[in-house]
Each structure stands twice: as structure tokens, then as C-alpha cells.
Design an enzyme around this catalytic site. Structure first.
Site, PDB file in Angstrom:
ATOM      1  N   LYS A 157       9.915   4.223   7.490  1.00 19.97           N
ATOM      2  CA  LYS A 157      10.776   2.996   7.694  1.00 19.97           C
ATOM      3  C   LYS A 157      11.696   2.937   6.778  1.00 19.97           C
ATOM      4  O   LYS A 157      11.135   2.933   5.177  1.00 19.97           O
ATOM      5  CB  LYS A 157       9.578   1.904   6.598  1.00 19.97           C
TER       6      LYS A 157
HETATM    7  N1  PMP Z   1       9.374  -2.800  14.093  1.00 18.57           N
HETATM    8  C1  PMP Z   1      10.342  -2.842  12.740  1.00 18.57           C
HETATM    9  C2  PMP Z   1      11.619  -2.262  12.983  1.00 18.57           C
HETATM   10  C3  PMP Z   1       9.920  -3.487  11.651  1.00 18.57           C
HETATM   11  O1  PMP Z   1      10.399  -3.446  10.601  1.00 18.57           O
HETATM   12  C4  PMP Z   1       8.846  -3.838  11.206  1.00 18.57           C
HETATM   13  C5  PMP Z   1       8.392  -4.351  10.240  1.00 18.57           C
HETATM   14  N2  PMP Z   1       7.426  -3.055   9.408  1.00 18.57           N
HETATM   15  C6  PMP Z   1       7.443  -3.408  12.734  1.00 18.57           C
HETATM   16  C7  PMP Z   1       8.395  -3.388  13.802  1.00 18.57           C
HETATM   17  C8  PMP Z   1       6.724  -4.241  12.394  1.00 18.57           C
HETATM   18  O2  PMP Z   1       5.403  -3.301  11.151  1.00 18.57           O
HETATM   19  P1  PMP Z   1       4.433  -4.150  10.483  1.00 18.57           P
HETATM   20  O3  PMP Z   1       3.660  -4.280  11.817  1.00 18.57           O
HETATM   21  O4  PMP Z   1       3.748  -2.060  10.349  1.00 18.57           O
HETATM   22  O5  PMP Z   1       5.002  -4.723   9.778  1.00 18.57           O
END
Ligand code: PMP
Length: 324
Positions: A157
Site C-alpha cells: 500500500k
Molecule cells: N483496494 C485499494 C486499492 C485500497 O486503496 C483500499 C483502501 N485501503 C482497499 C482496497 C480497501 O482496503 P481496506 O478495507 O483495508 O481499507
């Protein structure tokens, strides 16, 4: 757009007033996107503040940097304490978004990033409500494809990865819809720019497998677990664009988006054009969980119990309470 940031941020181990947290223009991350971030929500239920799945976020935070040997020079405990600390320091009594991030600092134009490259870490927070209209949003598949693991690690991320999300969002907005859906390099449905995607077909809950280049979302994981606990068939598998139109329901999941119904895809109505029954059930379950109304999932919350009302002399104080 300036965010309504809380007064204090945590910067390299210290609490400083937001304006004092500054970096030089030679900061590597500004030039090359070498930043790692998390998005975390804390929910104020009128009495106490509940941080959702803190441990999972902190774990992913460190893991994201490891793909690139970027050092997070604080332990998981120190990061967790700092996230809790920033809520306390700012005396937060509203639901908020918490953004921890670390990045390669003053490292010139050197592309050989090693564990020894200098890094900075910061955490800020701001009040946050709904990202999307919870009555449902419109979406369309965009022409840009989700980058694949053959280019850069999809589970990291990191700042640089989000250029893909940005260009997809721009196309969706030009198309007049609320959100983009990206296909992977093989034409399978991957995810949205900042959310995972779920479809409902014949009562089954289906989400693309991680081999479709989707991020392993923490909310996605929560929905998979909640679905199983509710005896709903939950399936991780690849599917093509056409299955979106054969779905009875579609929803997106993410820390910021929470559970957001998609009521139209590429101008075609999904289901009745209103949030479907399983989507609504998931939204309600999720809300109950984050507001600490469902004891079965209390272990997902780190609760800052508000133990004294502020007076002119006594600041707000909290006890940290975590059900394990
Ligand atoms: N996909 C992407 C590309 C994201 O940036 C996010 C946000 N973090 C998510 C999915 C969802 O992840 P999460 O549920 O951990 O926030």
C-alpha cells in the site's frame, strides 16, 4: 483541498503542532512515490472512541514497506501506541480517519533504496463521515487496467501505486459516474480505485481472488468473516465484467467507503436499482460492529474509554481497553 486536521500530528516519535511537521523538497517520496500509508477509522459512539482493527492495519503497514526494503524504524507497539496517542492528544470526540504513513526521506535522486535509506513517519487525523452516498452509487468499468504483480507488488500500500487509482477515477468522473471499476491484465474484475468489490449472485457472496491484483482489504476480510458467520456462501474467485451485470447486488468495501452499495454499473441498473437485502444486512452488521454493539466482534475494536469529562482544569482522559 485542505483537510480539517487535528491540532497535533505525530512526527518521528514526537507530538508536534501540524504546521511544524515539515520535510525538505529533496524528500525521496515526493519524487518517486516511496511512501507507505494506512487508512484507519475510529468510531465515536457518543461515549467512547473505537479504533477498528488496529492490529491488522499496523501489520499491513509494516509489510507494505518490506516489499521495497523501506524501514519502519518503530516497533508495531510504538506505532499502535502513537495511533492511540494521537487520538488522546487531540482529545478526539468524533468519528475520524487516521492516516499513518512513512516514506523515504532525504535520499537525493538515488534509486537504490536500501534498508539504510532514511525514513520519516507521521500520523495525522481528521473528523470523517461518509465517503460515498450510502443509498448507493453509480460505477463503470474504465479502460485503464489494474497494474499487475508482474510490474509492482499489488499488496504494497504505497503512494506510487495510487497513480493507477487516480487515472481510473479521472476516467470514471469524466464518464459521469461516482466510481471506477478496474479489470486486471487478464480482463477479470479486480477492484475499485480504493475499495474491494463484492457481487451477490443467487444468494452467494462473491469477491475477486487476490490473484486478480486486488488489495487484500481489511474490510474485505471482515465481510468474508461476517458472511461466513451469517451462513452465507462466501466465495473468492475470478470473474469477468459480464458477471457484474448478472449480479443481483454489488457493493464496495474499504476503510473509507465502509460498505457502499453500487446501484448502477455502466448505466445498467443492478437488481432493483436500490441497495439489495444482503448489502443492507452487511451494512447494518458492519455498523453495529464498529459502534461496539456486537460483542462477538468486540475483539476487532480497540476502545478508548472516555473516563472523565473535561473541565477547565482536568483534560479529557482515556483508558485503553482492548478485548482479545
Ligand atoms: N483496494 C485499494 C486499492 C485500497 O486503496 C483500499 C483502501 N485501503 C482497499 C482496497 C480497501 O482496503 P481496506 O478495507 O483495508 O481499507
Amino acid at each position: 483541498m485542505g483537510l480539517p486536521l487535528s491540532k497535533y500530528v505525530w512526527f518521528d516519535g514526537k507530538y508536534v503542532v501540524t504546521e511544524k511537521a515539515q520535510v525538505p523538497i529533496t524528500t525521496h517520496a515526493i519524487h518517486y512515490g516511496t511512501s507507505i500509508f494506512e487508512g484507519i477509522r475510529a468510531y465515536w459512539n457518543g461515549k467512547n472512541l473505537h479504533i477498528f482493527r488496529l492490529d491488522e492495519h499496523v501489520k499491513r503497514f509494516r509489510k507494505s514497506g518490506q516489499f521495497y526494503d523501506i524501514s519502519l524504524n518503530f516497533t508495531d507497539k510504538e506505532i499502535s501506541d502513537a495511533i492511540i496517542g494521537i487520538c488522546k492528544k487531540n482529545k478526539i470526540k468524533k468519528s475520524c480517519y487516521i492516516r499513518p504513513f512513512y516514506f523515504v526521506g532525504d535520499y537525493g535522486i538515488n534509486l537504490h533504496v536500501t534498508k539504510k535509506a532514511p525514513t520519516n513517519v507521521a500520523i495525522f487525523t481528521f473528523p470523517f463521515g461518509d465517503l460515498f452516498n450510502k443509498n448507493g452509487i453509480t460505477a463503470s468499468v474504465v479502460s485503464w487496467r489494474k497494474f499487475s504483480d508482474n510490474s509492482t507488488p499489488t499488496q504494497a500500500k504505497m503512494g506510487g501505486n495510487y497513480l493507477n487509482s487516480i487515472i481510473a477515477t479521472q476516467e470514471a468522473k469524466r464518464n459521469g459516474v461516482d466510481e471506477a471499476i478496474l479489470l486486471d491484465q487478464d480482463g477479470n474484475v479486480s477492484e475499485a480505485p480504493g475499495e474491494n468489490i463484492f457481487i451477490v449472485k443467487e444468494g452467494q457472496l462473491i469477491t475477486p481472488s487476490l490473484s486478480s491484483s486486488a488489495l487484500e482489504g481489511i474490510t474485505r476480510d471482515a465481510i468474508l468473516k461476517i458472511g461466513k458467520d451469517l451462513d452465507i456462501d462466501v466465495i473468492e474467485r475470478d470473474f469477468k465484467r459480464s458477471e457484474l451485470f448478472m449480479s443481483e447486488e454489488i457493493f464496495l468495501t474499504g476503510t473509507a467507503a465502509e460498505i457502499t452499495p453500487v446501484i448502477s454499473m455502466d448505466s445498467k441498473k443492478i437488481g432493483t436499482g436500490k441497495p439489495g437485502d444482503i448489502t443492507k444486512k452487511m451494512m447494518q452488521e458492519y455498523l453495529d460492529i464498529v459502534m461496539n454493539k456486537n460483542i462477538d466482534y468486540a475483539h476487532w475494536l480497540l476502545s478508548l474509554i472516555h473516563i472523565s469529562e473535561p473541565t477547565r482544569r482536568t483534560p479529557i482522559s482515556y483508558a485503553v481497553f482492548c478485548v482479545k
